[in-house]
Design a protein around this motif. Structure first.
Motif, mmCIF file in Angstrom:
data_model
loop_
_atom_site.group_PDB
_atom_site.id
_atom_site.type_symbol
_atom_site.label_atom_id
_atom_site.label_comp_id
_atom_site.label_asym_id
_atom_site.label_seq_id
_atom_site.Cartn_x
_atom_site.Cartn_y
_atom_site.Cartn_z
ATOM 1 N N LYS A 229 39.041 -1.257 -13.441
ATOM 2 C CA LYS A 229 39.227 -0.724 -14.789
ATOM 3 C C LYS A 229 40.701 -0.740 -15.188
ATOM 4 O O LYS A 229 41.034 -1.071 -16.330
ATOM 5 C CB LYS A 229 38.658 0.696 -14.886
ATOM 6 C CG LYS A 229 37.139 0.728 -14.845
ATOM 7 C CD LYS A 229 36.594 2.104 -15.190
ATOM 8 C CE LYS A 229 36.412 2.914 -13.950
ATOM 9 N NZ LYS A 229 35.680 4.171 -14.130
ATOM 10 N N ASN B 209 24.580 -1.401 -29.927
ATOM 11 C CA ASN B 209 24.341 -1.070 -28.519
ATOM 12 C C ASN B 209 23.730 -2.248 -27.766
ATOM 13 O O ASN B 209 24.112 -2.532 -26.627
ATOM 14 C CB ASN B 209 23.433 0.154 -28.393
ATOM 15 C CG ASN B 209 24.133 1.434 -28.789
ATOM 16 O OD1 ASN B 209 25.360 1.505 -28.801
ATOM 17 N ND2 ASN B 209 23.369 2.442 -29.137
ATOM 18 N N ASN C 237 26.432 -4.837 -27.188
ATOM 19 C CA ASN C 237 27.325 -4.400 -26.105
ATOM 20 C C ASN C 237 26.670 -4.568 -24.737
ATOM 21 O O ASN C 237 27.303 -5.007 -23.782
ATOM 22 C CB ASN C 237 27.753 -2.951 -26.308
ATOM 23 C CG ASN C 237 28.886 -2.838 -27.292
ATOM 24 O OD1 ASN C 237 29.676 -3.765 -27.464
ATOM 25 N ND2 ASN C 237 28.975 -1.714 -27.967
ATOM 26 N N MET C 238 25.382 -4.216 -24.640
ATOM 27 C CA MET C 238 24.685 -4.355 -23.357
ATOM 28 C C MET C 238 24.554 -5.819 -22.964
ATOM 29 O O MET C 238 24.575 -6.157 -21.787
ATOM 30 C CB MET C 238 23.300 -3.707 -23.430
ATOM 31 C CG MET C 238 23.374 -2.200 -23.452
ATOM 32 S SD MET C 238 21.789 -1.291 -23.473
ATOM 33 C CE MET C 238 20.554 -2.395 -23.980
ATOM 34 N N ASN D 11 31.541 -10.077 -20.752
ATOM 35 C CA ASN D 11 30.984 -10.600 -19.509
ATOM 36 C C ASN D 11 30.984 -12.125 -19.524
ATOM 37 O O ASN D 11 31.407 -12.755 -20.494
ATOM 38 C CB ASN D 11 29.578 -10.032 -19.254
ATOM 39 C CG ASN D 11 28.586 -10.416 -20.340
ATOM 40 O OD1 ASN D 11 28.759 -11.380 -21.080
ATOM 41 N ND2 ASN D 11 27.520 -9.640 -20.438
ATOM 42 N N ASP E 143 36.563 0.463 -8.045
ATOM 43 C CA ASP E 143 36.154 0.467 -9.448
ATOM 44 C C ASP E 143 37.302 0.878 -10.365
ATOM 45 O O ASP E 143 37.496 0.312 -11.437
ATOM 46 C CB ASP E 143 34.966 1.407 -9.669
ATOM 47 C CG ASP E 143 33.659 0.862 -9.108
ATOM 48 O OD1 ASP E 143 33.620 -0.332 -8.717
ATOM 49 O OD2 ASP E 143 32.679 1.618 -9.070
ATOM 50 N N LYS F 138 28.898 -7.161 -22.828
ATOM 51 C CA LYS F 138 30.009 -6.426 -22.230
ATOM 52 C C LYS F 138 29.724 -6.073 -20.774
ATOM 53 O O LYS F 138 28.611 -5.757 -20.407
ATOM 54 C CB LYS F 138 30.277 -5.127 -23.005
ATOM 55 C CG LYS F 138 30.826 -5.322 -24.402
ATOM 56 C CD LYS F 138 32.323 -5.454 -24.392
ATOM 57 C CE LYS F 138 32.884 -5.649 -25.773
ATOM 58 N NZ LYS F 138 33.502 -4.488 -26.329
ATOM 59 N N ASP F 139 30.768 -6.103 -19.970
ATOM 60 C CA ASP F 139 30.687 -5.641 -18.591
ATOM 61 C C ASP F 139 30.705 -4.115 -18.626
ATOM 62 O O ASP F 139 31.608 -3.514 -19.227
ATOM 63 C CB ASP F 139 31.880 -6.178 -17.792
ATOM 64 C CG ASP F 139 31.936 -5.622 -16.399
ATOM 65 O OD1 ASP F 139 30.988 -5.860 -15.626
ATOM 66 O OD2 ASP F 139 32.921 -4.916 -16.075
ATOM 67 N N HIS F 140 29.726 -3.478 -18.008
ATOM 68 C CA HIS F 140 29.581 -2.023 -18.111
ATOM 69 C C HIS F 140 30.744 -1.259 -17.495
ATOM 70 O O HIS F 140 31.083 -0.171 -17.935
ATOM 71 C CB HIS F 140 28.258 -1.563 -17.496
ATOM 72 C CG HIS F 140 28.233 -1.638 -16.009
ATOM 73 N ND1 HIS F 140 28.082 -2.821 -15.322
ATOM 74 C CD2 HIS F 140 28.382 -0.668 -15.078
ATOM 75 C CE1 HIS F 140 28.126 -2.573 -14.022
ATOM 76 N NE2 HIS F 140 28.298 -1.288 -13.846
ATOM 77 N N LEU F 141 31.391 -1.819 -16.465
ATOM 78 C CA LEU F 141 32.455 -1.101 -15.769
ATOM 79 C C LEU F 141 33.794 -1.223 -16.495
ATOM 80 O O LEU F 141 34.435 -0.224 -16.795
ATOM 81 C CB LEU F 141 32.589 -1.623 -14.328
ATOM 82 C CG LEU F 141 33.661 -0.949 -13.486
ATOM 83 C CD1 LEU F 141 33.306 0.525 -13.237
ATOM 84 C CD2 LEU F 141 33.833 -1.685 -12.157
ATOM 85 N N LYS G 298 34.412 -2.764 -19.493
ATOM 86 C CA LYS G 298 34.269 -2.857 -20.949
ATOM 87 C C LYS G 298 34.875 -4.147 -21.512
ATOM 88 O O LYS G 298 35.055 -4.279 -22.716
ATOM 89 C CB LYS G 298 34.874 -1.638 -21.674
ATOM 90 C CG LYS G 298 34.367 -0.295 -21.182
ATOM 91 C CD LYS G 298 32.869 -0.177 -21.291
ATOM 92 C CE LYS G 298 32.403 1.203 -20.860
ATOM 93 N NZ LYS G 298 31.286 1.200 -19.969
#
Length: 196
Positions: free
Chosen positions: A101, A37, A40-41, A52, A97, A44-47, A49
């Motif tokens: 995605k 986790n 990933n935080m 980043n 958004d 990774k880009d939260h929107l 995935k």
């Protein structure tokens, strides 16, 4: 600094409490989950995935080192969704958004697992193509563009793509600058892509 240290202490307390509630048997599994986790935080880009920019820049450095040491060629694509501001203004930010995605999904479906896909920022994306020579960039780009021909909910996603390959004496900045120049030319000439 004191406030930041307080945040770290709170975070560590939460981890310890979570592990404590599950018992000793599950500590390794809990630790692995928490570590996944955190990674990933961090990367990774939260929107979308996708990875980043931080991860992308680290991987770009690695590819540069592989090129310098072993001569492994790689290529770089910079992409920008055309008219994205207008999509947000006309259809709202939630729709914007969804478009981001959907674009990320198109990249995922049409890229190799070894390709490094990144949301660069806003409506810009970047892709590192390991072991991809200058002559092999165009087929990849055409595959992405072909996948974009299907409108998403009546909105056609349109992109400009600038691409380049690593060259002798390139550093990270010169490579990124050339890819960015190619993207600028693709947008200025209203062509779908430009390889420099």
């Amino acid at each position: 600094m004191q406030k930041q240290e307080g945040i770290y202490v709170q975070f560590l307390n939460k981890i310890c409490n979570k592990i404590g509630k599950t018992g000793i048997k599950n500590i390794e599994q809990q630790y692995a989950t928490i570590l996944d986790n955190l990674i990933n935080m961090t990367y990774k880009d939260h929107l979308t995935k996708l990875f980043n920019r931080r991860y992308f820049e680290e991987e770009l450095e690695k590819e540069m080192h592989r090129f310098e040491r072993y001569g492994y060629i790689f290529s770089l694509c910079m992409m920008d969704i055309n008219g994205f501001k207008q999509i947000n203004d006309t259809h709202g930010h939630l729709k914007g958004d969804e478009i981001l995605k959907d674009f990320a999904d198109i990249l995922r479906k049409n890229s190799r697992t070894s390709d490094i896909l990144c949301r660069w920022g806003g409506d810009e994306f970047a892709v590192i193509l390991p072991h991809t020579t200058f002559s092999k960039i165009e087929p990849y780009i055409k595959k992405i563009l072909s996948a974009l021909k299907t409108p998403e909910d009546g909105i056609l996603i349109n992109t400009a793509i600038g691409a380049t390959s690593i060259r002798l004496n390139d550093d990270k900045d010169s490579l990124l600058k050339r890819a960015d120049e190619a993207l600028y030319k693709a947008k200025k000439d209203e062509s779908l892509f430009y390889i420099l």
